[in-house]
Design a protein around this motif. Structure first.
Motif, mmCIF file in Angstrom:
data_model
loop_
_atom_site.group_PDB
_atom_site.id
_atom_site.type_symbol
_atom_site.label_atom_id
_atom_site.label_comp_id
_atom_site.label_asym_id
_atom_site.label_seq_id
_atom_site.Cartn_x
_atom_site.Cartn_y
_atom_site.Cartn_z
ATOM 1 N N GLY A 11 0.728 -0.992 0.077
ATOM 2 C CA GLY A 11 -0.110 -0.033 -0.015
ATOM 3 C C GLY A 11 0.799 1.320 0.054
ATOM 4 O O GLY A 11 2.083 1.239 0.125
ATOM 5 N N PRO A 12 0.293 2.449 0.065
ATOM 6 C CA PRO A 12 1.033 3.659 -0.003
ATOM 7 C C PRO A 12 1.951 3.721 1.152
ATOM 8 O O PRO A 12 2.893 4.477 1.111
ATOM 9 C CB PRO A 12 0.070 4.838 -0.097
ATOM 10 N N GLY A 13 1.767 3.307 2.160
ATOM 11 C CA GLY A 13 2.504 3.236 3.512
ATOM 12 C C GLY A 13 3.805 2.968 3.206
ATOM 13 O O GLY A 13 4.849 2.903 4.046
ATOM 14 N N VAL A 14 4.090 1.896 2.359
ATOM 15 C CA VAL A 14 5.444 1.424 2.148
ATOM 16 C C VAL A 14 6.448 2.297 1.801
ATOM 17 O O VAL A 14 7.568 2.261 1.686
ATOM 18 C CB VAL A 14 5.520 -0.029 1.253
ATOM 19 N N VAL A 15 5.977 3.499 0.974
ATOM 20 C CA VAL A 15 6.817 4.401 0.429
ATOM 21 C C VAL A 15 7.346 5.233 1.475
ATOM 22 O O VAL A 15 6.638 5.542 2.336
ATOM 23 C CB VAL A 15 6.160 5.311 -0.623
ATOM 24 N N ARG A 16 8.792 5.471 1.440
ATOM 25 C CA ARG A 16 9.401 6.283 2.512
ATOM 26 C C ARG A 16 10.448 6.980 1.748
ATOM 27 O O ARG A 16 10.884 6.926 0.527
ATOM 28 C CB ARG A 16 10.166 5.244 3.389
ATOM 29 N N ILE A 17 10.757 8.397 2.401
ATOM 30 C CA ILE A 17 11.708 9.311 1.974
ATOM 31 C C ILE A 17 13.075 8.822 2.078
ATOM 32 O O ILE A 17 13.138 8.115 3.280
ATOM 33 C CB ILE A 17 11.425 10.530 2.663
ATOM 34 N N GLU A 18 13.939 8.702 1.021
ATOM 35 C CA GLU A 18 15.074 8.336 1.107
ATOM 36 C C GLU A 18 16.305 9.358 0.474
ATOM 37 O O GLU A 18 15.892 10.190 -0.456
ATOM 38 C CB GLU A 18 15.643 7.054 0.509
ATOM 39 N N GLU A 19 17.604 9.417 0.997
ATOM 40 C CA GLU A 19 18.478 10.166 0.153
ATOM 41 C C GLU A 19 19.101 9.072 -0.720
ATOM 42 O O GLU A 19 19.670 8.223 -0.767
ATOM 43 C CB GLU A 19 19.542 10.506 1.145
ATOM 44 N N LEU A 20 19.092 9.725 -1.959
ATOM 45 C CA LEU A 20 19.741 8.864 -3.537
ATOM 46 C C LEU A 20 20.612 9.596 -4.056
ATOM 47 O O LEU A 20 20.514 11.058 -4.139
ATOM 48 C CB LEU A 20 18.476 8.377 -4.327
ATOM 49 N N PRO A 21 21.479 8.915 -4.856
ATOM 50 C CA PRO A 21 22.221 10.066 -5.771
ATOM 51 C C PRO A 21 21.476 10.474 -7.001
ATOM 52 O O PRO A 21 20.344 9.725 -7.171
ATOM 53 C CB PRO A 21 23.332 9.059 -6.417
ATOM 54 N N PRO A 22 21.720 11.657 -7.374
ATOM 55 C CA PRO A 22 20.929 12.048 -8.613
ATOM 56 C C PRO A 22 21.159 11.228 -9.620
ATOM 57 O O PRO A 22 22.121 10.306 -9.929
ATOM 58 C CB PRO A 22 21.640 13.336 -9.001
ATOM 59 N N PRO A 23 19.943 11.009 -10.567
ATOM 60 C CA PRO A 23 19.946 10.071 -11.730
ATOM 61 C C PRO A 23 20.914 10.541 -12.558
ATOM 62 O O PRO A 23 21.377 11.640 -12.831
ATOM 63 C CB PRO A 23 18.625 10.291 -12.545
ATOM 64 N N SER A 24 21.699 9.484 -13.212
ATOM 65 C CA SER A 24 22.817 9.646 -14.267
ATOM 66 C C SER A 24 22.066 10.258 -15.623
ATOM 67 O O SER A 24 21.040 10.026 -15.831
ATOM 68 C CB SER A 24 23.470 8.421 -14.511
ATOM 69 N N LEU A 25 22.786 11.294 -16.212
ATOM 70 C CA LEU A 25 22.523 11.909 -17.350
ATOM 71 C C LEU A 25 23.020 11.055 -18.700
ATOM 72 O O LEU A 25 24.288 11.077 -18.739
ATOM 73 C CB LEU A 25 22.813 13.337 -17.369
ATOM 74 N N GLY A 26 22.164 10.634 -19.365
ATOM 75 C CA GLY A 26 22.445 10.015 -20.852
ATOM 76 C C GLY A 26 22.257 10.981 -22.000
ATOM 77 O O GLY A 26 21.990 12.010 -21.875
ATOM 78 N N ALA A 27 22.919 10.358 -22.958
ATOM 79 C CA ALA A 27 22.565 11.128 -24.426
ATOM 80 C C ALA A 27 21.222 11.223 -24.462
ATOM 81 O O ALA A 27 20.350 10.676 -24.197
ATOM 82 C CB ALA A 27 23.377 10.173 -25.413
ATOM 83 N N GLY A 28 21.027 12.503 -24.818
ATOM 84 C CA GLY A 28 19.825 13.267 -25.386
ATOM 85 C C GLY A 28 18.982 13.215 -24.358
ATOM 86 O O GLY A 28 17.606 13.850 -24.483
ATOM 87 N N GLN A 29 19.270 13.459 -23.022
ATOM 88 C CA GLN A 29 18.779 13.753 -21.687
ATOM 89 C C GLN A 29 18.841 14.894 -21.202
ATOM 90 O O GLN A 29 20.012 15.664 -21.382
ATOM 91 C CB GLN A 29 18.788 12.641 -20.580
ATOM 92 N N VAL A 30 17.818 15.606 -20.386
ATOM 93 C CA VAL A 30 18.424 16.879 -19.653
ATOM 94 C C VAL A 30 17.954 16.407 -18.081
ATOM 95 O O VAL A 30 17.089 15.646 -17.869
ATOM 96 C CB VAL A 30 17.245 17.919 -20.082
ATOM 97 N N ARG A 31 18.760 17.056 -17.174
ATOM 98 C CA ARG A 31 18.353 16.726 -15.745
ATOM 99 C C ARG A 31 17.593 18.067 -15.325
ATOM 100 O O ARG A 31 17.545 19.069 -15.488
ATOM 101 C CB ARG A 31 19.559 16.997 -14.901
ATOM 102 N N VAL A 32 16.375 17.708 -14.602
ATOM 103 C CA VAL A 32 15.173 18.632 -14.277
ATOM 104 C C VAL A 32 15.405 18.593 -12.723
ATOM 105 O O VAL A 32 15.129 17.894 -11.884
ATOM 106 C CB VAL A 32 13.870 18.304 -14.769
#
Length: 101
Positions: A11-32
């Motif tokens: 259920g929605p209760g399993v979702v938790r806030i965590e610290e993660l590295p930013p997603p890697s930026l690949g060809a043709g992508q932008v970071r938002v």
């Protein structure tokens, strides 16, 4: 960066806030830098592993977002850093940063 993470299905209760590295930026992508993200019924279904498309856990839910471009890949001409953008995908929007093709 902070992100809402679904570490296991449930259920929605399993979702938790965590610290993660930013997603890697690949060809043709932008970071938002995400300023807003919509919560939709398919997001709840993905967390419960009840959607027709399966996403392996752990993952960051969220399919719609709006924000500002903070980085672009070398091969990207438009948009540029500072542009306001919005996007949709299967998952990943419930984070401080995301990538957009």
């Amino acid at each position: 960066m902070r992100a809402a993470v679904c570490p296991e299905y449930g259920g929605p209760g399993v979702v938790r806030i965590e610290e993660l590295p930013p997603p890697s930026l690949g060809a043709g992508q932008v970071r938002v830098r995400v300023h807003a993200a919509a919560v939709n019924y398919p997001d709840v279904l993905l967390v419960a592993n009840a959607y027709q498309i399966k996403v392996p856990a752990p993952f960051v839910p969220g399919s719609e977002f709006a924000g500002v471009v903070v980085e672009v890949a070398d091969d990207v001409k438009v948009p540029v850093v500072g542009d306001r953008v919005f996007g949709t995908g299967l998952f990943g929007a419930f984070a401080e940063e995301g990538t957009l093709v």
